[in-house]
Write a protein that holds these residues in place. Sequence first.
Motif, mmCIF file in Angstrom:
data_model
loop_
_atom_site.group_PDB
_atom_site.id
_atom_site.type_symbol
_atom_site.label_atom_id
_atom_site.label_comp_id
_atom_site.label_asym_id
_atom_site.label_seq_id
_atom_site.Cartn_x
_atom_site.Cartn_y
_atom_site.Cartn_z
ATOM 1 N N HIS A 136 0.854 -1.182 0.000
ATOM 2 C CA HIS A 136 0.000 0.000 0.000
ATOM 3 C C HIS A 136 0.895 1.239 0.000
ATOM 4 O O HIS A 136 1.732 1.404 0.894
ATOM 5 C CB HIS A 136 -0.910 -0.005 1.236
ATOM 6 N N VAL A 137 0.717 2.081 -0.986
ATOM 7 C CA VAL A 137 1.603 3.218 -1.203
ATOM 8 C C VAL A 137 0.849 4.506 -0.864
ATOM 9 O O VAL A 137 -0.138 4.848 -1.515
ATOM 10 C CB VAL A 137 2.093 3.256 -2.666
ATOM 11 N N ASP A 138 1.321 5.202 0.145
ATOM 12 C CA ASP A 138 0.700 6.441 0.598
ATOM 13 C C ASP A 138 1.491 7.613 0.034
ATOM 14 O O ASP A 138 2.680 7.770 0.334
ATOM 15 C CB ASP A 138 0.720 6.475 2.129
ATOM 16 N N PRO A 139 0.872 8.486 -0.781
ATOM 17 C CA PRO A 139 1.626 9.589 -1.385
ATOM 18 C C PRO A 139 2.208 10.563 -0.377
ATOM 19 O O PRO A 139 3.117 11.324 -0.703
ATOM 20 C CB PRO A 139 0.594 10.273 -2.300
ATOM 21 N N GLY A 167 -6.841 7.909 -2.267
ATOM 22 C CA GLY A 167 -5.654 8.289 -3.024
ATOM 23 C C GLY A 167 -4.444 7.408 -2.838
ATOM 24 O O GLY A 167 -3.366 7.721 -3.359
ATOM 25 N N GLN A 168 -4.572 6.314 -2.096
ATOM 26 C CA GLN A 168 -3.462 5.373 -1.995
ATOM 27 C C GLN A 168 -3.403 4.505 -3.244
ATOM 28 O O GLN A 168 -4.425 4.216 -3.874
ATOM 29 C CB GLN A 168 -3.609 4.483 -0.766
ATOM 30 N N ALA A 169 -2.192 4.082 -3.592
ATOM 31 C CA ALA A 169 -2.016 3.098 -4.650
ATOM 32 C C ALA A 169 -1.719 1.754 -4.006
ATOM 33 O O ALA A 169 -1.051 1.679 -2.968
ATOM 34 C CB ALA A 169 -0.869 3.493 -5.575
ATOM 35 N N ILE A 170 -2.260 0.689 -4.606
ATOM 36 C CA ILE A 170 -2.026 -0.666 -4.106
ATOM 37 C C ILE A 170 -1.396 -1.489 -5.208
ATOM 38 O O ILE A 170 -1.991 -1.667 -6.273
ATOM 39 C CB ILE A 170 -3.330 -1.341 -3.643
#
Length: 245
Positions: A37-40, A182-185
Amino acid sequence: MLVFFAVLLVGGCASIRQSLQNQPCILDPSHPYDTVHVDPEHHNLTLHWKHPDTGQPFETIKKVVVWLKSRGDSVIAVTNAGIYEPGFIPTGLYVEKSQELNPLNLKDGYGNFYLKPNGVFFISDGLFEIVESEKFHEQELSIEYALQSGPLLLENQTIHPEFTAGSKNCRLRSGIGVTRTGQAILAISNGAVNFYDFATWFRDDVGAMNALYLDGAISELYIHDRREHSNGRFAGFLAVILKKE
């Protein structure tokens, strides 16, 4: 480091090896997917195709990881970024550091990339987005990074119209989704899954609004201290890097 553990969610086992042919539709029951899980707010998500010094494609995850670490980056994860052509050329749009290195591909053809609608994952002002390819040029934004792949798994939480529940077309699959917050997974299956179930998982289990298929049986996802990289050869790569304080 507390931030790292709060925003990185990773399954615990290596992917079951898959060949290029369809496989029994079986996922590891304890860890069906390995995810990042990528948090900007805390991570940079960047694309890498060619080594800036040699101009030659990186080709392997290991080379990307070594180069990023040589710059002092804290590498969390790296995965191959979509389908590519002979010569390690991305199939479709590829933007790196605001430079378009390969154009948008709206042609018809055979294979997963051309299973329309396909889509574009892009980053603008540090925010993550996925749009259907035909709509990409409607975006009046400054694009920092972008990659085109296909098929589009989800569009506004609607599953691709060509996917069939119960399909026996099962393989290892990787993809990327973007949530309402707005997170990327990033995700790779631990076993073989069909497109319908993969899209459903992105929608129902991780709350993705939009999701894009990246690649199939040859996919890899390196996760620092959890998943190793092999010697698979690819074109572009997505890298997750911890932002420096």
